[in-house]
Design a protein around this motif. Structure first.
Motif, PDB file in Angstrom:
ATOM      1  N   GLU A 177      -3.925   8.154  -1.502  1.00 13.61           N
ATOM      2  CA  GLU A 177      -4.394   7.085  -0.617  1.00 13.61           C
ATOM      3  C   GLU A 177      -5.714   6.492  -1.126  1.00 13.61           C
ATOM      4  O   GLU A 177      -5.904   5.276  -1.109  1.00 13.61           O
ATOM      5  CB  GLU A 177      -4.561   7.603   0.816  1.00 13.61           C
ATOM      6  CG  GLU A 177      -3.266   7.955   1.510  1.00 13.61           C
ATOM      7  CD  GLU A 177      -2.677   9.323   1.123  1.00 13.61           C
ATOM      8  OE1 GLU A 177      -1.553   9.604   1.555  1.00 13.61           O
ATOM      9  OE2 GLU A 177      -3.325  10.098   0.379  1.00 13.61           O
ATOM     10  N   GLU A 229      -6.268   2.580  -2.570  1.00 13.57           N
ATOM     11  CA  GLU A 229      -7.312   1.668  -2.072  1.00 13.57           C
ATOM     12  C   GLU A 229      -8.086   1.045  -3.235  1.00 13.57           C
ATOM     13  O   GLU A 229      -8.328  -0.170  -3.264  1.00 13.57           O
ATOM     14  CB  GLU A 229      -8.260   2.432  -1.150  1.00 13.57           C
ATOM     15  CG  GLU A 229      -9.344   1.591  -0.547  1.00 13.57           C
ATOM     16  CD  GLU A 229     -10.280   2.418   0.330  1.00 13.57           C
ATOM     17  OE1 GLU A 229     -11.483   2.118   0.317  1.00 13.57           O
ATOM     18  OE2 GLU A 229      -9.808   3.356   1.005  1.00 13.57           O
ATOM     19  N   ILE A 239       0.871   4.141  -2.912  1.00 15.75           N
ATOM     20  CA  ILE A 239       0.654   5.547  -2.549  1.00 15.75           C
ATOM     21  C   ILE A 239       1.824   6.403  -3.029  1.00 15.75           C
ATOM     22  O   ILE A 239       1.633   7.479  -3.610  1.00 15.75           O
ATOM     23  CB  ILE A 239       0.429   5.707  -1.024  1.00 15.75           C
ATOM     24  CG1 ILE A 239      -0.923   5.092  -0.630  1.00 15.75           C
ATOM     25  CG2 ILE A 239       0.502   7.174  -0.603  1.00 15.75           C
ATOM     26  CD1 ILE A 239      -1.139   4.952   0.874  1.00 15.75           C
ATOM     27  N   SER A 268      -7.216  11.748  -3.450  1.00  8.64           N
ATOM     28  CA  SER A 268      -5.887  11.578  -2.856  1.00  8.64           C
ATOM     29  C   SER A 268      -5.196  10.321  -3.371  1.00  8.64           C
ATOM     30  O   SER A 268      -5.850   9.399  -3.887  1.00  8.64           O
ATOM     31  CB  SER A 268      -6.013  11.477  -1.332  1.00  8.64           C
ATOM     32  OG  SER A 268      -6.636  10.244  -0.970  1.00  8.64           O
ATOM     33  N   LYS A 327       0.832  -1.202   0.000  1.00  7.08           N
ATOM     34  CA  LYS A 327       0.000   0.000   0.000  1.00  7.08           C
ATOM     35  C   LYS A 327       0.870   1.256   0.000  1.00  7.08           C
ATOM     36  O   LYS A 327       0.589   2.209  -0.728  1.00  7.08           O
ATOM     37  CB  LYS A 327      -0.951  -0.006   1.201  1.00  7.08           C
ATOM     38  CG  LYS A 327      -1.941   1.137   1.170  1.00  7.08           C
ATOM     39  CD  LYS A 327      -2.990   1.016   2.243  1.00  7.08           C
ATOM     40  CE  LYS A 327      -4.008   2.128   2.104  1.00  7.08           C
ATOM     41  NZ  LYS A 327      -5.088   2.019   3.059  1.00  7.08           N
ATOM     42  N   LYS A 328       1.947   1.246   0.772  1.00  6.56           N
ATOM     43  CA  LYS A 328       2.845   2.411   0.812  1.00  6.56           C
ATOM     44  C   LYS A 328       3.503   2.635  -0.547  1.00  6.56           C
ATOM     45  O   LYS A 328       3.679   3.769  -0.987  1.00  6.56           O
ATOM     46  CB  LYS A 328       3.922   2.226   1.882  1.00  6.56           C
ATOM     47  CG  LYS A 328       3.411   2.388   3.281  1.00  6.56           C
ATOM     48  CD  LYS A 328       4.533   2.245   4.285  1.00  6.56           C
ATOM     49  CE  LYS A 328       4.008   2.338   5.702  1.00  6.56           C
ATOM     50  NZ  LYS A 328       5.069   2.160   6.689  1.00  6.56           N
TER      51      LYS A 328
END
Length: 179
Positions: free
Chosen positions: A156, A160, A77, A154, A73-74
């Protein structure tokens, strides 16, 4: 700033200024204060600049995340944040269509990256090619929608959405699917 970076920056500035990726090599050279010969020492054509921007700004972030096993996920992002770093440029570049467009470059490079990543886990190479293309095309479509809508969501949020769309590939890596 070295000459190659000056050419890249000149191209990015002109794309933003003219609101199109259809800028002339002569204009890039004039803006970077270099000769055409110098330009061709670094790039075969202006499309190669766009590919270089994607590879240096985006693909490198993706590869680093995979090599150093950063949390998925990081890594995603961080990749979207790289697009945001040059938001004005990428929003214009994504409008271009056809061969050598940003959209095409994303599909080509992401498909190759996916094939390399999942090659050890998927024995059926035809299936791997199709899954890699599906992954790359869906990634490019998500980016295209985001850019056409002004990149207001965003990084983020997009991560997702993206991560929920690639669960089928992750299951191969974790042994949940048959080879």
């Amino acid at each position: 700033m070295n000459t190659k970076d000056a050419v890249i920056q000149s191209y990015m500035d002109l794309v933003i200024q003219k609101n199109t990726t259809d800028v002339k090599v002569a204009d890039i050279c004039h803006n970077a204060n270099i000769s055409r010969k110098t330009f061709y020492n670094y790039f075969a054509d202006k499309q190669e600049i766009l590919e270089c921007i994607f590879c240096e700004e985006i693909e490198k972030t993706m590869i680093n995340g995979l090599q150093y096993q950063v949390d998925e996920k990081k890594e995603v992002i961080a990749t979207y944040k790289k697009f945001l770093k040059h938001k004005d440029f990428f929003m214009i570049a994504m409008k271009s269509e056809g061969q050598n467009s940003l959209f095409d470059i994303i599909i080509t490079h992401c498909s190759k990256l996916c094939r390399n990543l999942y090659d050890p886990y998927i024995e059926d190479k035809k299936k791997l090619d199709y899954l890699s293309y599906k992954y790359a095309a869906s990634s490019a479509m998500l980016l295209k929608k985001w850019m056409h809508e002004g990149m207001e969501e965003s990084a983020e949020f997009l991560a997702e959405i993206y991560l929920s769309s690639i669960q089928d590939l992750s299951s191969y890596k974790h042994g949940d699917n048959y080879k």
